[in-house]
Design an enzyme around this catalytic site. Structure first.
Site, PDB file in Angstrom:
ATOM      1  N   TYR A  60       0.860  -1.185   0.000  1.00 11.29           N
ATOM      2  CA  TYR A  60       0.000   0.000   0.000  1.00 11.29           C
ATOM      3  C   TYR A  60       0.895   1.233   0.000  1.00 11.29           C
ATOM      4  CZ  TYR A  60      -3.714  -3.250   1.458  1.00 11.29           C
ATOM      5  OH  TYR A  60      -4.603  -4.292   1.554  1.00 11.29           O
ATOM      6  N   GLY A 224     -18.997  -2.433   1.204  1.00 12.02           N
ATOM      7  CA  GLY A 224     -19.132  -2.400  -0.241  1.00 12.02           C
ATOM      8  C   GLY A 224     -18.437  -1.214  -0.878  1.00 12.02           C
ATOM      9  N   GLY A 226     -17.965   1.606   0.206  1.00 10.01           N
ATOM     10  CA  GLY A 226     -18.695   2.842   0.486  1.00 10.01           C
ATOM     11  C   GLY A 226     -20.138   2.843   0.055  1.00 10.01           C
TER      12      GLY A 226
END
Length: 335
Positions: A60, A224, A226
């Site tokens: 990340y 999901g 958002g």
């Protein structure tokens, strides 16, 4: 905060963790603010009662997510349960798996430096390397446990259901075979995979496997991405570097077509009071799937940390669960 046990070990974490990926990778760069992310991490630790799960990975950023968390862990390591991942490298527009034992050992040492800690609570294999027997990779990770650098091992299976659909196999069939091989080398403490009201594939095979083998389950994307919060407007669009801008389920047409899913969450929320949100209901549904399930919503803003954690106190009734079970299947392929 309610606590959940990861596997048959003594590792306990809060029922709702903090998925740190959006803080520095995977979503719109213009909305990534280091100061705000640091406040979100501190808030999660304040609410975690000594067991706030922080879920990150070396890829990340790459690396910047671990560096950010290290700024907090340097002062508050005792308040956190740290989960990071190994096995994926970021290339030019693509990802490359690397499961070579030597690389795993070097990557772990690098993660420890960035996180400013001397031990990782849960070290997850992000993806297996098709060119390296997974037993060799897992064996190298097990050596890190014996060396005291890592406390437990996990497997990240996000995306496994989609692989199954493409090949016509049952969801996570390949993941289950891999887990059986890993268990022969060293115990699996936790599996991380997608699970939400509109992505339920893990309920068919993967979650039952975890239950039967005493393995914890980290539910990724429980909101999901958002959508299940009810705060996204169909047709509003996303910035070009946001992966949802290219996602079939986030086209204006599909977002509008899936509004009945959000409407169902709103109805259930209304029965529990004006302060309860659709997102909290979505998280409570995930937690209701088993006492070994921990929800890990991706969060980069402090204002969402408290409500997300509060979902652990929401007790859905049999009527609520039946209504959520009968919601229409979400439209729009993830493939």
């Amino acid at each position: 905060m309610e606590r959940r046990r990861l596997g048959s070990t003594t590792l306990e974490v809060g029922a709702v963790g903090l998925g740190c990926m959006p803080m520095s990778w995977g979503y719109s760069a213009s909305r990534q603010r280091g100061g705000e992310s640091l406040r979100a991490v501190h808030r999660a630790l304040d609410l975690g009662a000594g067991a706030a799960l922080l879920d990150t990975a070396d890829m990340y950023g790459p690396f910047t997510n671990e560096l950010l968390l290290g700024r907090v862990l340097k002062e508050r390591r005792q308040d956190a349960f740290v989960s990071t991942k190994v096995g994926l490298l970021v290339g030019e527009g693509h990802l490359v798996a690397n499961g070579r034992p030597g690389y795993v050992r070097r990557a772990c040492d690098a993660s420890l430096r960035r996180l400013q800690t001397d031990v990782i609570d849960l070290y997850q294999l992000h993806r297996s390397d098709p060119e390296v027997p997974v037993e060799e990779t897992w064996g190298a990770m097990a050596e890190l446990v014996r060396a005291g650098k890592v406390r437990s091992l996990g497997l990240c299976a996000v995306g496994g259901a989609r692989t199954g659909r493409r090949t016509g196999a049952r969801p996570y069939q390949g993941t289950l075979a891999e887990l059986s091989r890993l268990q022969q080398v060293f115990p699996v403490t936790a599996v991380e995979a997608e699970l939400s009201v509109w992505s339920r594939e893990a309920l068919e095979t993967l979650l039952p496997w975890c239950t039967a083998h005493g393995v914890g389950f980290l539910a990724a994307m429980p909101l999901g991405s958002g959508y299940l919060t009810g705060t996204l407007t169909p047709g509003e669009g996303f910035e070009p570097d946001d992966p949802r801008a290219r996602h079939p389920r986030f086209t204006a047409e599909m977002m509008a077509a899936n509004q009945p899913v959000v409407a169902g969450l709103r109805r259930v929320a209304a029965r529990h009071g004006a302060q309860v949100t659709p997102g909290q209901v979505a998280l409570a549904w995930v937690l209701a799937q088993g006492p070994h399930v921990v929800a890990v919503p991706g969060t980069k803003q402090e204002r969402w940390v408290g409500p997300n954690a509060g979902a652990a106190a929401l007790r859905l009734t049999a009527e609520d669960l039946a209504e959520l079970r009968d919601l229409p299947a979400a439209l729009g392929s993830w493939d």
